[in-house]
Write a protein that holds these residues in place. Sequence first.
Motif, PDB file in Angstrom:
ATOM      1  N   GLU A   1      33.435  38.221 -33.492  1.00 25.11           N
ATOM      2  CA  GLU A   1      32.611  39.040 -32.606  1.00 25.11           C
ATOM      3  C   GLU A   1      32.216  40.343 -33.291  1.00 25.11           C
ATOM      4  N   SER A   2      31.096  40.886 -32.852  1.00 31.25           N
ATOM      5  CA  SER A   2      30.648  42.199 -33.322  1.00 31.25           C
ATOM      6  C   SER A   2      29.751  42.816 -32.263  1.00 31.25           C
TER       7      SER A   2
ATOM      8  N   LEU B   1      26.515  42.140 -27.628  1.00 29.11           N
ATOM      9  CA  LEU B   1      27.593  41.584 -28.436  1.00 29.11           C
ATOM     10  C   LEU B   1      27.136  40.292 -29.093  1.00 29.11           C
ATOM     11  N   SER B   2      27.623  40.078 -30.306  1.00 25.98           N
ATOM     12  CA  SER B   2      27.328  38.848 -31.039  1.00 25.98           C
ATOM     13  C   SER B   2      28.625  38.140 -31.388  1.00 25.98           C
ATOM     14  N   CYS B   3      28.537  36.838 -31.505  1.00 22.51           N
ATOM     15  CA  CYS B   3      29.686  36.035 -31.926  1.00 22.51           C
ATOM     16  C   CYS B   3      29.155  34.918 -32.812  1.00 22.51           C
TER      17      CYS B   3
ATOM     18  N   TRP C   1      32.128  34.078 -22.870  1.00 21.91           N
ATOM     19  CA  TRP C   1      32.567  35.441 -23.128  1.00 21.91           C
ATOM     20  C   TRP C   1      33.613  35.834 -22.086  1.00 21.91           C
TER      21      TRP C   1
ATOM     22  N   THR D   1      25.310  31.211 -33.376  1.00 28.15           N
ATOM     23  CA  THR D   1      25.591  32.506 -32.775  1.00 28.15           C
ATOM     24  C   THR D   1      25.372  32.471 -31.270  1.00 28.15           C
TER      25      THR D   1
ATOM     26  N   TRP E   1      25.325  35.332 -27.952  1.00 29.04           N
ATOM     27  CA  TRP E   1      25.225  36.759 -27.640  1.00 29.04           C
ATOM     28  C   TRP E   1      25.593  37.027 -26.180  1.00 29.04           C
TER      29      TRP E   1
ATOM     30  N   TYR F   1      36.313  42.629 -25.620  1.00 27.36           N
ATOM     31  CA  TYR F   1      35.502  41.463 -25.287  1.00 27.36           C
ATOM     32  C   TYR F   1      35.707  40.375 -26.334  1.00 27.36           C
ATOM     33  N   TYR F   2      35.898  39.159 -25.834  1.00 28.11           N
ATOM     34  CA  TYR F   2      36.167  38.011 -26.698  1.00 28.11           C
ATOM     35  C   TYR F   2      35.141  36.907 -26.461  1.00 28.11           C
ATOM     36  N   CYS F   3      34.770  36.234 -27.523  1.00 24.26           N
ATOM     37  CA  CYS F   3      34.026  34.995 -27.332  1.00 24.26           C
ATOM     38  C   CYS F   3      34.987  33.829 -27.549  1.00 24.26           C
TER      39      CYS F   3
ATOM     40  N   THR G   1      36.169  42.479 -29.670  1.00 26.67           N
ATOM     41  CA  THR G   1      35.466  43.704 -30.034  1.00 26.67           C
ATOM     42  C   THR G   1      35.573  44.676 -28.861  1.00 26.67           C
TER      43      THR G   1
END
Length: 122
Positions: free
Chosen positions: A6-7, A20-22, A36, A78, A80, A94-96, A116
């Motif tokens: 994640e970022s 957020l991206s994963c 998420w 990816t 989001w 936050y987690y994916c 993240t």
Amino acid sequence: QVQLVESGGGLVQAGGSLRLSCTASGRTFSDYAMGWFRQAPGKEREALASINWSGSVTKYADSVKDRFTISRDNAKNTVWLQMNSLKPEDTAVYYCSSRRYNTAALNEYSYWGQGTQVTVSS
């Protein structure tokens, strides 16, 4: 095995937005649904959103419905989470996660990223 990274977290003022991206690796991304989650200090992990394998079906928790949007691009491996109208109570890690199945649902997830941090100031 699935690896998830994640970022996009950070500090934002109330009313602001974050995306957020994963990014996933290790397995065919389009084989499974994604979700998420978040966990605030002293609280249980909360499921927020889920998206099916193709991106055509999404599900949301009532707490974020109409404010958060989940999306995915299978070509980029990816997923989001667009978060709008953020509130201080959205502060959490936050987690994916990847689901065991390819249908969207807020349960039965098997692989997790490292998380993240999102902090919303009042």
